[in-house]
Scaffold this active site. Structure first.
Site, PDB file in Angstrom:
ATOM      1  N   ASP A   1       0.795  -1.243   0.000  1.00 10.60           N
ATOM      2  CA  ASP A   1       0.000   0.000   0.000  1.00 10.60           C
ATOM      3  C   ASP A   1       0.825   1.289   0.000  1.00 10.60           C
ATOM      4  O   ASP A   1       0.549   2.210   0.783  1.00 10.60           O
ATOM      5  CB  ASP A   1      -0.986  -0.008   1.178  1.00 10.60           C
ATOM      6  CG  ASP A   1      -1.995  -1.152   1.090  1.00 10.60           C
ATOM      7  OD1 ASP A   1      -1.886  -1.966   0.150  1.00 10.60           O
ATOM      8  OD2 ASP A   1      -2.884  -1.235   1.942  1.00 10.60           O
TER       9      ASP A   1
ATOM     10  N   CYS B   1      -2.182  -3.167   7.373  1.00  8.81           N
ATOM     11  CA  CYS B   1      -2.007  -4.002   6.189  1.00  8.81           C
ATOM     12  C   CYS B   1      -0.685  -4.757   6.167  1.00  8.81           C
ATOM     13  O   CYS B   1      -0.619  -5.891   5.693  1.00  8.81           O
ATOM     14  CB  CYS B   1      -2.229  -3.168   4.937  1.00  8.81           C
ATOM     15  SG  CYS B   1      -3.966  -2.665   4.819  1.00  8.81           S
TER      16      CYS B   1
ATOM     17  N   LYS C   1      -6.907  -4.900  -3.489  1.00  9.42           N
ATOM     18  CA  LYS C   1      -7.675  -5.472  -2.375  1.00  9.42           C
ATOM     19  C   LYS C   1      -8.650  -4.436  -1.840  1.00  9.42           C
ATOM     20  O   LYS C   1      -8.492  -3.239  -2.104  1.00  9.42           O
ATOM     21  CB  LYS C   1      -6.728  -5.938  -1.271  1.00  9.42           C
ATOM     22  CG  LYS C   1      -5.921  -4.797  -0.673  1.00  9.42           C
ATOM     23  CD  LYS C   1      -4.876  -5.309   0.283  1.00  9.42           C
ATOM     24  CE  LYS C   1      -4.110  -4.168   0.902  1.00  9.42           C
ATOM     25  NZ  LYS C   1      -4.927  -3.236   1.697  1.00  9.42           N
TER      26      LYS C   1
HETATM   27  C1  VGL Z   1      -4.859   0.404   5.609  1.00  7.79           C
HETATM   28  C2  VGL Z   1      -6.428   1.227   7.043  1.00  7.79           C
HETATM   29  C3  VGL Z   1      -7.394   1.168   6.066  1.00  7.79           C
HETATM   30  C4  VGL Z   1      -3.421   0.010   5.376  1.00  7.79           C
HETATM   31  C5  VGL Z   1      -5.792   0.335   4.606  1.00  7.79           C
HETATM   32  O1  VGL Z   1      -2.969   0.009   4.213  1.00  7.79           O
HETATM   33  O2  VGL Z   1      -2.747  -0.324   6.376  1.00  7.79           O
HETATM   34  N1  VGL Z   1      -5.173   0.849   6.821  1.00  7.79           N
HETATM   35  N2  VGL Z   1      -7.064   0.715   4.854  1.00  7.79           N
END
Ligand code: VGL
Ligand code: ZN
Length: 198
Positions: free
Chosen positions: A8, A151, A106
């Site tokens: 991410d 994540c 995702k």
């Molecule tokens: C994430 C919170 C919501 C992450 C993704 O990438 O850690 N955290 N969506």
């Protein structure tokens, strides 16, 4: 064979983004340095529809940071972030994406969040990451990215459960720390589950 999993590294998780991870921008040069050392690099991408159920905006009366039940599982509510097709959902502008072999998305179903790069939070739907790694003969994964306590943690724990030798690249991770210490505890959990931390 080894793979680097970049979790991410998207504009919305960097300072100035919708769900900014403190000092998240510091990991981009680390990713850029590491990609050169790996023959196989996979990036995961949080990729939500505009009405995703993890967004506080979808739950009148609730605020960012509240934890509610959605479809029988606990869900932390977040600001709207990583909406499919938006600038915020794009991989970080400064990331050298030429070396990325595959991108896995995702969190694409409205009703279920996905912190892990492998499965949604119900462990029902696979993202395709496992297939990609197996097809490429990967046995060991090195995981880094954002956020340590969400994540990154769930991706590393699933990698361990799936039988991959798993290394956490700690210098390449930053956490949200909604509660102080969340990231440190996440690292402890990954280590206890069998991850090396280097
Ligand atoms: C994430 C919170 C919501 C992450 C993704 O990438 O850690 N955290 N969506
Ligand atoms: Zn998300």
């Amino acid at each position: 064979m080894d793979a680097l999993i970049l979790v991410d590294l998207q504009n919305d998780f960097l300072p100035g983004g919708a769900l900014a991870v403190p000092r998240g921008d510091e990991v981009i040069p680390i990713a850029n340095r590491l990609v050169g050392h790996f023959g196989f690099v996979v990036a995961t991408r949080d990729w939500h529809p505009p009405d995703h159920s993890s967004f506080a905006s979808q739950h009148p009366g609730h605020a960012v940071g509240d934890v509610i039940e959605v479809g029988g599982v606990a869900q932390v509510l977040w600001p709207d972030h990583c909406v499919q097709g938006t600038k915020g959902a794009e991989l970080a502008a400064a990331l050298n994406d030429a070396a990325i072999s595959e991108i896995v998305t995702k969190g694409t179903s409205r009703d279920i969040d996905s912190y892990s790069g492998f499965f949604d939070n119900n462990q029902r739907q696979a993202t395709g990451l496992l297939d990609i790694l197996q097809r490429s003969g990967i046995t060991r994964v090195h995981v880094m990215g954002l956020a340590t306590d969400y994540c990154v943690k769930f991706t590393a724990l699933d990698a361990l459960k799936l039988g991959f030798e798993t290394n956490l690249v700690l210098e390449g991770c930053r956490g949200v720390d909604l509660t102080p210490g969340d990231s440190d505890r996440a690292v402890d959990e990954m280590r206890a589950a069998g991850a090396s931390v280097r």
